[in-house]
Design a protein around this motif. Sequence first.
Motif, PDB file in Angstrom:
ATOM      1  N   UNK A 101      -1.596 -49.815  40.661  1.00 45.38           N
ATOM      2  CA  UNK A 101      -0.433 -48.981  40.405  1.00 45.38           C
ATOM      3  C   UNK A 101       0.672 -49.898  39.921  1.00 45.38           C
ATOM      4  N   UNK A 102       1.145 -49.643  38.695  1.00 42.32           N
ATOM      5  CA  UNK A 102       2.202 -50.445  38.094  1.00 42.32           C
ATOM      6  C   UNK A 102       3.402 -49.573  37.778  1.00 42.32           C
ATOM      7  N   UNK A 103       4.548 -50.201  37.659  1.00 43.73           N
ATOM      8  CA  UNK A 103       5.698 -49.461  37.140  1.00 43.73           C
ATOM      9  C   UNK A 103       5.887 -49.840  35.676  1.00 43.73           C
ATOM     10  N   UNK A 104       6.916 -49.297  35.040  1.00 41.25           N
ATOM     11  CA  UNK A 104       7.073 -49.504  33.599  1.00 41.25           C
ATOM     12  C   UNK A 104       7.482 -50.933  33.252  1.00 41.25           C
ATOM     13  N   UNK A 105       7.858 -51.725  34.238  1.00 40.93           N
ATOM     14  CA  UNK A 105       8.146 -53.141  34.018  1.00 40.93           C
ATOM     15  C   UNK A 105       6.898 -54.008  34.209  1.00 40.93           C
ATOM     16  N   UNK A 106       5.774 -53.354  34.533  1.00 41.12           N
ATOM     17  CA  UNK A 106       4.532 -54.097  34.740  1.00 41.12           C
ATOM     18  C   UNK A 106       4.401 -54.685  36.131  1.00 41.12           C
TER      19      UNK A 106
END
Length: 315
Positions: free
Chosen positions: A34-39
């Motif tokens: 699970x990643x966010x949009x900043x990686x």
Amino acid sequence: MISDQRATANLAIAQPSYDELSSTLSAIPDLMFELDEEGLHWDARVLRPELLVAPEEQLLGRTVTEVLPPEAAQIVMRALKDAKQNGYSHGKHILLPTPLGKLWFEISIARKETTSDETAKPKGTRFIVLSRDINERKLALLEAEKLAYHDQLTNLPNRYAIKNNLVQKIAAQQAEAHYFAILFLDLDKFKEVNDQKGHHTGDQLLKSVAQRLNTVVREEDMLIRWGGDEFIILINGLSANQYEAHQQTKATCKQIVDEVNKPYNIGKDEFLCRLSIGVQLFNDPETDVEKIIQQADAAMYLAKKSNKPFEFYHI
């Protein structure tokens, strides 16, 4: 009353428990993150830790740019951007170092639906990333591509590889309107070597010529074996000014001729192999590649006829 009980029972059957979902996810052989949009890594489910670039505890709380090779990290970040816009991204291939060696993976990314509870929503968009080991399939594909697009004798790209590569290189530089040059090369006395010394010696001469050309051609350019004793060189990134591009190409042709025309020692024999080059400059991204090659070929025959080392095509 009975219908309400049936509805409740059906709903219970239709909604698996958290433990069941967790068990199902844990059985998936792909690496799951699970990643966010900043990686940034927020979570991971890993059935095969030997496929990770680093232990799981070293991934959580760190971004892909911190833990992946630069090229792979760029691919993942672009895929995250696509998934944010479109909801998903599929089929991106990345090469990663693992305890088992360098392996190829295919990543698929889906934008995660957030909860309706405003207080429970994480900041920013989250994504579920599946990373699948495709190493055997990728290596087989690369080998097939090599056989299809490379010349086995010289290990250079062959004539089937040039069009796709040309399109890519032109597209990368068309905004600056840089000139390109196609050089069509022919070895004048190669047939004599084949006839007098046999095909084995001729093959060795072709390999030697290819090696010398490789020392002259820049890494950003493209050298291919067109067939027989003919080669093609694509020079890219020339000046946007036609006269300057002409002069740059002229200097390159002189360098190629000086290098290739030196004597060759094969076995106990020494050979001289004169080179003729035809040149065509162009800067139109919509250029017909086959037409440009034909024009360079025509210029090469003019150079041969006039006993010049190279000649530019003129309409």
